[in-house]
Design an enzyme around this catalytic site. Sequence first.
Site, PDB file in Angstrom:
ATOM      1  N   TYR A   1       0.838  -1.136   0.064  1.00 17.49           N
ATOM      2  CA  TYR A   1      -0.078   0.022  -0.136  1.00 17.49           C
ATOM      3  C   TYR A   1       0.841   1.141  -0.017  1.00 17.49           C
ATOM      4  O   TYR A   1       1.631   1.530   0.810  1.00 17.49           O
ATOM      5  CB  TYR A   1      -1.140   0.173   1.413  1.00 17.49           C
ATOM      6  CG  TYR A   1      -2.113  -1.053   1.290  1.00 17.49           C
ATOM      7  CD1 TYR A   1      -2.247  -2.005   0.117  1.00 17.49           C
ATOM      8  CD2 TYR A   1      -2.647  -1.385   2.338  1.00 17.49           C
ATOM      9  CE1 TYR A   1      -3.298  -3.068   0.161  1.00 17.49           C
ATOM     10  CE2 TYR A   1      -3.730  -2.267   2.345  1.00 17.49           C
ATOM     11  CZ  TYR A   1      -3.858  -2.984   1.314  1.00 17.49           C
ATOM     12  OH  TYR A   1      -4.821  -4.105   1.529  1.00 17.49           O
TER      13      TYR A   1
ATOM     14  N   GLY B   1     -12.520   1.581   5.427  1.00 15.82           N
ATOM     15  CA  GLY B   1     -11.354   2.525   5.285  1.00 15.82           C
ATOM     16  C   GLY B   1     -12.127   3.948   5.539  1.00 15.82           C
ATOM     17  O   GLY B   1     -13.442   3.938   5.708  1.00 15.82           O
TER      18      GLY B   1
ATOM     19  N   GLN C   1     -16.572   9.196   9.136  1.00 15.24           N
ATOM     20  CA  GLN C   1     -16.900   8.181   8.458  1.00 15.24           C
ATOM     21  C   GLN C   1     -16.659   6.645   9.326  1.00 15.24           C
ATOM     22  O   GLN C   1     -17.468   6.094   9.311  1.00 15.24           O
ATOM     23  CB  GLN C   1     -15.981   8.208   7.170  1.00 15.24           C
ATOM     24  CG  GLN C   1     -16.503   9.184   5.737  1.00 15.24           C
ATOM     25  CD  GLN C   1     -15.414   8.837   4.870  1.00 15.24           C
ATOM     26  OE1 GLN C   1     -14.346   8.550   4.977  1.00 15.24           O
ATOM     27  NE2 GLN C   1     -15.925   8.888   3.567  1.00 15.24           N
TER      28      GLN C   1
END
Length: 338
Positions: free
Chosen positions: A55, A287, A293
């Site tokens: 990543y 994520g 969120q």
Amino acid sequence: MVNYRYLGNSGLKITELTYGNWLTHGSQVENEQARACVNAALDVGITTFDTADAYANTAAEKVLGEALKGERRESLEIFTKVYFPTGPKGPNDVGLSRKHILESINGSLTRLGTDYVDLYQAHRFDHETPLEETMLAFADVVRQGKALYIGVSEWTADQIRAGAALAKELRVPLISNQPQYSMLWRVIEGEVVPASEEAGLSQVVWSPVAQGVLTGKYLPGKAAPEGSRGTDDKGGKGMISRFLDDQELLERVQGLKPIADELDLTMAQLAIAWVLQNANVAAAIIGASRPQQVVDNAKASGVEIPTELMARIDVVLGDKVVSDPARTAQSSPATRPV
């Protein structure tokens, strides 16, 4: 607070919502914002964190390690993965050879700022390395105390069975598979889940909201919202385009809103709660680019969707659901990526 589940046939408990940093840390999201998202995860009770050396070409591991610095290590479950090209991406900087695994775990531990990871995963199946070599290398990582458990990602049912047989012979705990899974992408249900149940593995699923499509924010006939993954040129846009190009699918997704409203959930919460209804799913990876969120998605933990509403979801999505088990095999490149 987020609930815990056992991971595979082991005594390890993980949070059923796991914080992941693919496509965010080290790329889409600035480091300060990434730390704020990790703190939000900790605040809602998430203690399980998933990353990978590939990543952002190792940057995501470093960002996560810095964000978790100062936390009690024994109270966290940290997962990472190996397979895809890293560093200068030379011929041995990829795959599941003994060389790459044993070198990669050391790099991951340094970047994460820890002496061990709780779960070390084969990010894909390596068709160019004998499975015996791969599993022996993973066994040595466990015996060296650098990982407590091992897992795989996007392996087929046959690959899981073969890996589990070797793990049993080597007496190392292979306990998880990390596949894509959502209301729209159900390819693991026919073969991978039964094989995993037989072998004592459970699923830690990625993309439970189908790269954001199941949030309902992508409207048919409308441009993707500014700042969304659908407009991100660093990788997100390419991943989500297969959904956004299907206007009928987007219309079907909008049909899920009444079901979410009936449960007093957002559409994203409904999507996350849906994958958690599968008994073989230990966790859904979420994520975030903003702390709120994380807070919002955490409300999906512990939700039970009645059988009749699960059936209604199937009716709404209809033939837009992808269930072909053969799609799993297509996830692992026939040759190592460069």
